[in-house]
Design an enzyme around this catalytic site. Structure first.
Site, short mmCIF file in Angstrom:
data_model
loop_
_atom_site.label_atom_id
_atom_site.label_comp_id
_atom_site.label_asym_id
_atom_site.label_seq_id
_atom_site.Cartn_x
_atom_site.Cartn_y
_atom_site.Cartn_z
CB CYS A 224 -8.23 -0.03 -4.33
SG CYS A 224 -6.96 0.16 -5.61
CE LYS B 182 -4.52 -9.16 -2.91
NZ LYS B 182 -5.54 -8.14 -3.25
CE LYS C 206 -2.96 -5.51 -4.52
NZ LYS C 206 -4.15 -4.65 -4.66
CD GLU D 281 6.26 -0.12 -0.58
OE1 GLU D 281 5.51 0.59 0.12
OE2 GLU D 281 6.40 0.06 -1.80
NE ARG E 164 -5.87 -8.38 -12.31
CZ ARG E 164 -5.52 -7.95 -11.12
NH1 ARG E 164 -6.44 -7.63 -10.22
NH2 ARG E 164 -4.26 -7.81 -10.78
#
Length: 320
Positions: free
Chosen positions: A115, A243, A190, A228, A200
């Site tokens: 990502c 997730k 997700k 998806e 984070r």
């Protein structure tokens, strides 16, 4: 007269158990920070650290000794930019980490999270145009990142950005460069979840504006997950993931029943940290609660569980 309690005595209870979690089911997420020389504890995730490349290699060696079959790597680069170039830099932190791991371990499967969010200065998962993530312009960069990770020694690439057609773009890029045998573990379903909070801090991947609800799934939707997942399978995904895990056990079961694919579920940072924090305060038995949580994920249909508890679980399993 039928008495269900007859089979709940300690010895019999174990014999008739329908679901068992073992170390073989677990994948350990690890954070590698290109700026570090020694590990740094992650305050919001008790027991977890951001690693240097060298300490990461030692950690993976220990996981190999404990029998943990796989790790997934998240990278924190030395610098970030608007286009997330660290994600596809041949000398990027995950690429160097994968190379280093392969020098010292032979059994652990190295999965590279794929990502841009950890590498972009704005913290979003793709290129930005007019304050929006540009899906199609992001796809070639994901292909470049996949190739660089595979070339560095990653056994599996795991795209997590929820860009439409990302699996197709990555499969084409890998095949064009000769990595036809590199499998794709897609974060196919997700959700835009509040359970990612501690991550984070761990990955230092907060966003500069807005949120990720424009490309991650609405927590209210379950049937959408089937669309998806189906699209990602059609595009070439070899394994798929749901997730987070526990808030979406119904989705895990639906996906497994519908497709029968190798299915992963990610016990994300918030799930892990809630249990650990409550255990630290003496509110729950942390070991039993974690075991129950992992069992629920396996019972729902997950073949693989990504969990920050993998190392501790493996150690306790060896101790018997």
């Amino acid at each position: 007269m039928r008495r269900m309690r007859r089979l709940r005595k300690p010895g019999l209870r174990r014999i008739v158990a329908e679901t068992r979690v073992s170390t073989d089911d677990l994948i350990m997420p690890l954070f590698v920070d290109g700026r570090l020389k020694t590990p740094v504890a992650i305050e919001s995730m008790p027991g977890q650290s951001r690693h240097s490349i060298e300490s990461l290699a030692r950690e993976v060696e220990e996981l190999e000794e404990l029998g943990v079959p796989g790790v997934i790597l998240f990278g924190l680069p030395e610098e970030k930019d608007e286009v997330g170039s660290g994600a596809y830099d041949p000398q990027g932190v995950v690429q160097r980490a994968a190379e280093r791991i392969k020098e010292t371990t032979s059994k652990v499967v190295v999965i590279a999270d794929l990502c841009l969010c950890e590498y972009t200065s704005h913290g979003h998962c793709g290129l930005i145009k007019n304050q929006l993530v540009s899906n199609d312009e992001t796809l070639p960069l994901l292909g470049k990142a996949a190739v660089s990770q595979a070339r560095a020694g990653a056994d599996v690439v795991a795209p997590s950005g929820m860009m439409d057609q990302m699996v197709a773009a990555i499969r084409a890029a890998l095949d064009d460069e000769g990595f036809t045998d590199t499998p794709i573990l897609s974060y196919a379903a997700k959700y835009a979840s509040s359970f990612y909070g501690p991550f984070r801090e761990a990955a230092q991947s907060g966003y500069a504006f807005g949120d990720r609800s424009g490309y991650q799934m609405d927590p209210a939707n379950a049937l959408e997950a089937l669309w998806e997942v189906r699209l990602d399978i059609e595009e070439g995904a070899d394994m798929i993931m749901v997730k987070p895990a526990m808030p979406y056990l119904d989705v895990v079961r639906m996906v497994k029943d519908e497709f029968g694919m190798p299915t992963a579920a990610y016990q994300v940072s918030g799930e892990y940290s809630m249990i650990m924090a409550a255990a630290e305060r003496g509110w729950i038995d942390g070991e039993k609660a974690m075991g129950e949580a992992l069992t629920s994920i396996k019972r729902a249909g997950a073949d693989m569980i990504l969990t920050y508890y993998a190392k501790e679980f493996a150690r306790k399993e060896l101790e018997g």
